[in-house]
Design a protein around this motif. Structure first.
Motif, short mmCIF file in Angstrom:
data_model
loop_
_atom_site.label_atom_id
_atom_site.label_comp_id
_atom_site.label_asym_id
_atom_site.label_seq_id
_atom_site.Cartn_x
_atom_site.Cartn_y
_atom_site.Cartn_z
N SER A 125 40.03 42.24 47.65
CA SER A 125 41.47 42.05 47.45
C SER A 125 42.27 43.03 48.28
O SER A 125 43.28 42.66 48.90
CB SER A 125 41.82 42.21 45.97
OG SER A 125 41.11 41.28 45.19
N LEU A 138 39.91 34.05 50.81
CA LEU A 138 40.43 33.59 49.52
C LEU A 138 39.75 32.30 49.07
O LEU A 138 39.46 32.14 47.88
CB LEU A 138 41.95 33.40 49.60
CG LEU A 138 42.77 34.69 49.53
CD1 LEU A 138 44.23 34.41 49.80
CD2 LEU A 138 42.60 35.37 48.18
N ALA A 198 38.53 34.81 42.26
CA ALA A 198 39.98 34.66 42.30
C ALA A 198 40.31 33.35 41.61
O ALA A 198 39.44 32.49 41.42
CB ALA A 198 40.47 34.63 43.75
N SER A 227 43.76 37.74 42.52
CA SER A 227 42.42 38.31 42.68
C SER A 227 42.50 39.79 42.33
O SER A 227 43.16 40.55 43.03
CB SER A 227 41.95 38.11 44.12
OG SER A 227 40.76 38.82 44.33
#
Length: 154
Positions: A19, A46, A55, A79
């Motif tokens: 993150s 992501l 996430a 996240s």
């Protein structure tokens, strides 16, 4: 005397480290001369984190900078302690709630991580490498060639 080495530090791909790395890459992409690679790295990291459950998609926000002055929405992804926006897919509009306008008071925590270390972590996590494509430079102008009278230029 240098206390730290010049090489980027090796990070373990935990949710918090990933993150932070995405946050750093995203922040640098906003001012980079060629941001396409950095945004691709962020997006692919992501997507992989979403597939692995590291996430989750929370909802849709109206975009702060819509294209061509039209209304546009982005997907809010959370996240760890960080939140990011990615472009929505068609399924996102039917499966995610619309959260309205982005709240300007919600900020990501500060991260102190060199860009090179963040890129290295995300590259090893996603497997994406930066193409060392030659830059689009103008060709150098050629000097005129003068030949004697009667000689061919070819």
């Amino acid at each position: 005397m240098k206390q730290e080495s010049d090489r980027p530090q090796k990070l373990i791909p935990t949710v918090e480290n990933l993150s932070q790395a995405i946050f750093i890459v995203n922040r640098h992409a906003k001012t980079a001369p060629n941001p396409k690679y950095l945004y691709k790295l962020k997006h692919e990291a992501l997507k992989k984190m979403l597939r692995e459950g590291k996430a989750k998609k929370v909802g849709l926000h109206f975009s702060a900078n819509p294209k061509l002055s039209q209304q546009q929405s982005d997907v809010l992804v959370v996240s760890g302690n960080y939140s990011f926006h990615i472009p929505p897919s068609k399924e996102d509009f039917s499966s995610l709630p619309h959260l309205g306008k982005l709240d300007d008071h919600v900020k990501n925590p500060k991260a102190r991580l060199p860009l090179t270390a963040a890129k290295l972590l995300l590259q090893t996590y996603t497997g994406i490498r930066e193409n060392e494509a030659p830059s689009k430079q103008k060709p150098k102008p050629r000097q005129p060639q003068f030949k004697r009278l009667g000689e061919s230029y070819f």
